[in-house]
Structure formats: structure tokens, C-alpha cells
Design a protein around this motif. Structure first.
Motif, mmCIF file in Angstrom:
data_model
loop_
_atom_site.group_PDB
_atom_site.id
_atom_site.type_symbol
_atom_site.label_atom_id
_atom_site.label_comp_id
_atom_site.label_asym_id
_atom_site.label_seq_id
_atom_site.Cartn_x
_atom_site.Cartn_y
_atom_site.Cartn_z
ATOM 1 N N SER A 212 0.834 -1.210 0.000
ATOM 2 C CA SER A 212 0.000 0.000 0.000
ATOM 3 C C SER A 212 0.863 1.252 0.000
ATOM 4 O O SER A 212 0.504 2.255 -0.635
ATOM 5 N N PHE A 213 1.990 1.219 0.698
ATOM 6 C CA PHE A 213 2.903 2.363 0.679
ATOM 7 C C PHE A 213 3.468 2.579 -0.717
ATOM 8 O O PHE A 213 3.549 3.722 -1.197
ATOM 9 N N ASP A 214 3.869 1.493 -1.377
ATOM 10 C CA ASP A 214 4.389 1.613 -2.750
ATOM 11 C C ASP A 214 3.314 2.162 -3.690
ATOM 12 O O ASP A 214 3.601 2.997 -4.557
ATOM 13 N N MET A 215 2.078 1.701 -3.526
ATOM 14 C CA MET A 215 0.992 2.186 -4.374
ATOM 15 C C MET A 215 0.715 3.665 -4.113
ATOM 16 O O MET A 215 0.448 4.431 -5.048
ATOM 17 N N PHE A 216 0.773 4.073 -2.857
ATOM 18 C CA PHE A 216 0.538 5.481 -2.530
ATOM 19 C C PHE A 216 1.649 6.366 -3.085
ATOM 20 O O PHE A 216 1.379 7.452 -3.608
ATOM 21 N N GLU A 217 2.887 5.922 -2.976
ATOM 22 C CA GLU A 217 4.000 6.689 -3.535
ATOM 23 C C GLU A 217 3.864 6.810 -5.052
ATOM 24 O O GLU A 217 4.129 7.874 -5.623
ATOM 25 N N ALA A 218 3.465 5.729 -5.706
ATOM 26 C CA ALA A 218 3.273 5.784 -7.164
ATOM 27 C C ALA A 218 2.135 6.734 -7.526
ATOM 28 O O ALA A 218 2.216 7.470 -8.524
ATOM 29 N N MET A 219 1.055 6.736 -6.726
ATOM 30 C CA MET A 219 -0.060 7.650 -6.990
ATOM 31 C C MET A 219 0.377 9.102 -6.864
ATOM 32 O O MET A 219 0.039 9.944 -7.694
ATOM 33 N N MET A 220 1.136 9.421 -5.817
ATOM 34 C CA MET A 220 1.594 10.801 -5.627
ATOM 35 C C MET A 220 2.575 11.212 -6.719
ATOM 36 O O MET A 220 2.594 12.379 -7.138
ATOM 37 N N ALA A 221 3.384 10.273 -7.187
ATOM 38 C CA ALA A 221 4.294 10.589 -8.304
ATOM 39 C C ALA A 221 3.503 10.902 -9.568
ATOM 40 O O ALA A 221 3.827 11.852 -10.299
ATOM 41 N N ARG A 222 2.458 10.132 -9.840
ATOM 42 C CA ARG A 222 1.604 10.427 -11.003
ATOM 43 C C ARG A 222 0.887 11.760 -10.823
ATOM 44 O O ARG A 222 0.699 12.510 -11.792
ATOM 45 N N PHE A 223 0.497 12.051 -9.596
ATOM 46 C CA PHE A 223 -0.162 13.333 -9.321
ATOM 47 C C PHE A 223 0.772 14.507 -9.641
ATOM 48 O O PHE A 223 0.359 15.491 -10.272
ATOM 49 N N GLU A 224 2.021 14.414 -9.228
ATOM 50 C CA GLU A 224 2.972 15.484 -9.512
ATOM 51 C C GLU A 224 3.203 15.630 -11.016
ATOM 52 O O GLU A 224 3.221 16.754 -11.547
ATOM 53 N N GLU A 225 3.372 14.503 -11.701
ATOM 54 C CA GLU A 225 3.638 14.557 -13.139
ATOM 55 C C GLU A 225 2.453 15.126 -13.908
ATOM 56 O O GLU A 225 2.626 15.963 -14.808
ATOM 57 N N GLU A 226 1.231 14.663 -13.563
ATOM 58 C CA GLU A 226 0.052 15.151 -14.272
ATOM 59 C C GLU A 226 -0.177 16.641 -14.007
ATOM 60 O O GLU A 226 -0.527 17.400 -14.925
ATOM 61 N N THR A 227 0.010 17.064 -12.775
ATOM 62 C CA THR A 227 -0.178 18.479 -12.444
ATOM 63 C C THR A 227 0.792 19.353 -13.224
ATOM 64 O O THR A 227 0.406 20.361 -13.838
ATOM 65 N N VAL A 228 2.063 18.977 -13.203
ATOM 66 C CA VAL A 228 3.083 19.770 -13.904
ATOM 67 C C VAL A 228 2.836 19.760 -15.405
ATOM 68 O O VAL A 228 2.959 20.792 -16.080
ATOM 69 N N ARG A 229 2.467 18.611 -15.939
ATOM 70 C CA ARG A 229 2.257 18.524 -17.386
ATOM 71 C C ARG A 229 1.094 19.413 -17.827
ATOM 72 O O ARG A 229 1.192 20.137 -18.825
ATOM 73 N N TYR A 230 -0.019 19.379 -17.093
ATOM 74 C CA TYR A 230 -1.163 20.218 -17.453
ATOM 75 C C TYR A 230 -0.802 21.702 -17.397
ATOM 76 O O TYR A 230 -1.158 22.476 -18.287
ATOM 77 N N LEU A 231 -0.105 22.113 -16.363
ATOM 78 C CA LEU A 231 0.188 23.534 -16.177
ATOM 79 C C LEU A 231 1.229 24.027 -17.180
ATOM 80 O O LEU A 231 1.118 25.141 -17.705
ATOM 81 N N TYR A 232 2.227 23.217 -17.475
ATOM 82 C CA TYR A 232 3.275 23.656 -18.399
ATOM 83 C C TYR A 232 2.813 23.615 -19.854
ATOM 84 O O TYR A 232 3.248 24.436 -20.666
ATOM 85 N N LEU A 233 1.952 22.676 -20.179
ATOM 86 C CA LEU A 233 1.460 22.582 -21.556
ATOM 87 C C LEU A 233 0.212 23.420 -21.796
ATOM 88 O O LEU A 233 -0.321 23.419 -22.897
ATOM 89 N N MET A 234 -0.251 24.117 -20.775
ATOM 90 C CA MET A 234 -1.414 24.987 -20.929
ATOM 91 C C MET A 234 -1.097 26.119 -21.898
ATOM 92 O O MET A 234 -0.042 26.751 -21.810
ATOM 93 N N GLN A 235 -2.010 26.379 -22.817
ATOM 94 C CA GLN A 235 -1.844 27.447 -23.807
ATOM 95 C C GLN A 235 -2.925 28.497 -23.606
ATOM 96 O O GLN A 235 -4.064 28.174 -23.286
ATOM 97 N N VAL A 236 -2.555 29.756 -23.792
ATOM 98 C CA VAL A 236 -3.496 30.866 -23.672
ATOM 99 C C VAL A 236 -4.166 31.079 -25.016
ATOM 100 O O VAL A 236 -3.505 31.237 -26.043
ATOM 101 N N ILE A 237 -5.487 31.089 -25.015
ATOM 102 C CA ILE A 237 -6.265 31.296 -26.230
ATOM 103 C C ILE A 237 -6.593 32.776 -26.363
ATOM 104 O O ILE A 237 -6.821 33.481 -25.382
ATOM 105 N N ASP A 238 -6.607 33.247 -27.604
ATOM 106 C CA ASP A 238 -6.980 34.641 -27.852
ATOM 107 C C ASP A 238 -8.373 34.922 -27.290
ATOM 108 O O ASP A 238 -9.276 34.094 -27.378
ATOM 109 N N ALA A 239 -8.530 36.092 -26.701
ATOM 110 C CA ALA A 239 -9.795 36.423 -26.037
ATOM 111 C C ALA A 239 -10.978 36.339 -26.999
ATOM 112 O O ALA A 239 -12.029 35.790 -26.670
#
Length: 334
Positions: A212-239
């Protein structure tokens, strides 16, 4: 008694001619019944204690996740957490994989490192002017991290600090909720079959805690990667483009829009349109559906309310309204 008492107790009862429902007055039999009751209570106590030990594992993970979620709902600034923890952890993992400390610089896989950074952060290290071949591992890590921070800060200047904090909270909440629900399902599956580890001379509780500890660590690692990926790949659209897009989506117009102070670059919603807006709207729709389902589940199936019709009061000596011919006090009014 059938499970915990000795066989001779049952034999003795049969010889004495004891039948079911007859009070037992023998002190010997009474003591055996008390011993059996104590054995049953001890067994049930151990079962509850064992179950509590399993629940403690989930409770610690639940406290960690809910603590982070509470910070997000309270609107605390998560920029330092994202940059100094998430980005550094992901970058450190990439450097360990493609440019390890024990690996000679000539053996570094710089091409794979460049592709991974571009995939996760949308930053081309060669286009940014870096020359990894001329840097050692520490200098390379610091240089890449500086470029990643600059990219994040430039995106924040374009959107505005308040709008960026808003996107951070919504993305983190959305990703965390989805991963946590998947993690709970995986934990249930793990708990169902963990008892079989006892056949392999392994303590099921120890194995459950470890996995369960290994699964929780893997979940938090995916959480960090997904959060960073969404925010860095976010594009601003013209108003104007974002406004036309909203007008074409009637359902999206009825969604609750998050309030954020205008930064001068936004449209009528108070902030600039980004590629994450649809994700945020879908997150809000999902939460409303879950809230409605929880409300309906809590209400349950309620019996229809029966309307009580009250007429004139019937006297005790009057004929009963049911038509029996008796007085009311000797019939329905008894």
C-alpha cells in the motif's frame, strides 16, 4: 459450545438426558459455557483489532490526501510547492535516468533527456540555448531548472498571478480526486487477496503495509507529473477566439464560471481563456453530478406522505363510523 467446548461436554449432556430449552443448573457445565463465551469474545476482539490495523494504513494515507485537498480548497498558494518540489523531483528523476551520477558524460542519453523534458514541460533545451555537452551534471540540472522556472513565470505574467493560482488549484484538485478514487479501488482489490500471502509464510499485514505504501508513492508521483504537465502545456487562447468558442457551446455557458480578478488580458469572464478551461468546466460538472447522487442516496426511498382528512369529531356514545352498529367507545374508539 459446539465450536469451543470439548467433545466430552456434549457427550455428558447427552448421557444426562439434557434437552434444548431446559435450564442448565450444573456448575461444571456453567463454567464450560463461560469459558466458551470468553473464547468467542477473544476471537471477535482479535478480528476487530486486526481490521483496525488495516484501517490505520488507509487512514494515514487519507489524512495526507485530505490535508493537501484542504489547502487547495482554502486557496493557499501552491506555486512554491509546484516549482521547488514537483518540478525538481521530476527533473531529478529524469537526470538520474538519462544522466546518472555514476555514468560518464559521454554515455549520457541527451537525446532521450531532451525528448522527455519537451514531453513533460514543453521546453526544448537546445532551442533555449543550452549546450548539455559542455556542462557537468550539476550545472546541467541547474540550467534546465532555471529555464523551466522562466517558462512558468512567463506563463504567469501572461495570465496574471490570480488566474495562475486559480488554474493551479483546479488542476491539482481535478487530478488528485481522480487518482485518489482509482487508488481506493486498487486498495480494495489488494485487501481482498492479501490474506493469501499467509500461505507463503508472509505476514499479510506487513505485506499490505508495504504494498500500500508503494501504491501510494506511485499515486503521488503520477499526481505530480500530471499536475506539472497540465500547467506547463497549458496554452493561452486569444480572447476573441475564446469568446466565439464559448458562444458555440451552449452547455458551457450555463456552467459556473470561477471568479478571478481581471488582469487586463481577459475577456468578460475576468481572465484570459486557456486550454484548461474545458477541463475545469468538466471538473465542475462532475462535482455537481456527484453531489446530486450523494444527495439522492442520502434521501433514500421515502414513503409517500399520506394526507390525513379530519371530519367532525365522533362522540363516544355515537354510532361507530365503520358501520359495525356498535358505539364508538366499544369499537374503533376503544
Amino acid at each position: 459450545m459446539r465450536i469451543f467446548a470439548k467433545e466430552w461436554v456434549s457427550t455428558l449432556l447427552q448421557r444426562l438426558g439434557m434437552e434444548e430449552g431446559v435450564p442448565i443448573e450444573s456448575r461444571l457445565i456453567t463454567r464450560r459455557i463461560e469459558a466458551a463465551q470468553k473464547a468467542v469474545e477473544a476471537q471477535n476482539f482479535e478480528a476487530r483489532k486486526h481490521l483496525l490495523e488495516y484501517d490505520d494504513v488507509m487512514n494515514k494515507q487519507r489524512e495526507a490526501v485530505y490535508g493537501l485537498r484542504r489547502q487547495l480548497l482554502e486557496g493557499l498558494d501552491q506555486k512554491d510547492l509546484i516549482q521547488q518540489d514537483y518540478v525538481r523531483d521530476i527533473l531529478g528523476g529524469l537526470l538520474d535516468k538519462y544522466a546518472g551520477e555514476q555514468t560518464h558524460p559521454e554515455d549520457w542519453d541527451l537525446g532521450a533527456l531532451k525528448n522527455e523534458i519537451f514531453t513533460k514541460f514543453g521546453v526544448d533545451i537546445y532551442a533555449e540555448g543550452l549546450q548539455p555537452e559542455k556542462l557537468n551534471r550539476t550545472e546541467l540540472g541547474d540550467a534546465i531548472f532555471e529555464k523551466l522556472v522562466e517558462r512558468y513565470d512567463s506563463k504567469e505574467r501572461l495570465l496574471g498571478p490570480d488566474a495562475m493560482r486559480h488554474h493551479e488549484r483546479i488542476v491539482m484538485l481535478s487530478v488528485l480526486d481522480q487518482l485518489w478514487k482509482d487508488h481506493l479501488l486498487s486498495m480494495d482489490h489488494l485487501k481482498e487477496g492479501i490474506g493469501l500471502r499467509g500461505y507463503g509464510q508472509h505476514d499479510p499485514l506487513v505485506e499490505y503495509k508495504r504494498e500500500s505504501f508503494d501504491m501510494f508513492e506511485a499515486m503521488m508521483a503520477r499526481f505530480e507529473e500530471e499536475t506539472v504537465r497540465y500547467l506547463y502545456l497549458m496554452q493561452v487562447i486569444d480572447a476573441d477566439q475564446g469568446q466565439r468558442r464559448l458562444q458555440q457551446q451552449e452547455q458551457a455557458q450555463r456552467d459556473v464560471q470561477f471568479s478571478a480578478p481581471s488582469d487586463g488580458n481577459g475577456n468578460g469572464n475576468g481572465r484570459a481563456q486557456t486550454t484548461l478551461d474545458e477541463i475545469e468546466r468538466e471538473f465542475q460538472r462532475k462535482k455537481r453530478r456527484e453531489l446530486e447522487q450523494a444527495r439522492m442516496a442520502g434521501a433514500g426511498e421515502q414513503d409517500p406522505v399520506q394526507q390525513v382528512v379530519r371530519g367532525d369529531k365522533v362522540g363516544r356514545n355515537d354510532p361507530c363510523p365503520c358501520g359495525s352498529g356498535k358505539k364508538y367507545k366499544k369499537c374503533c374508539g376503544a
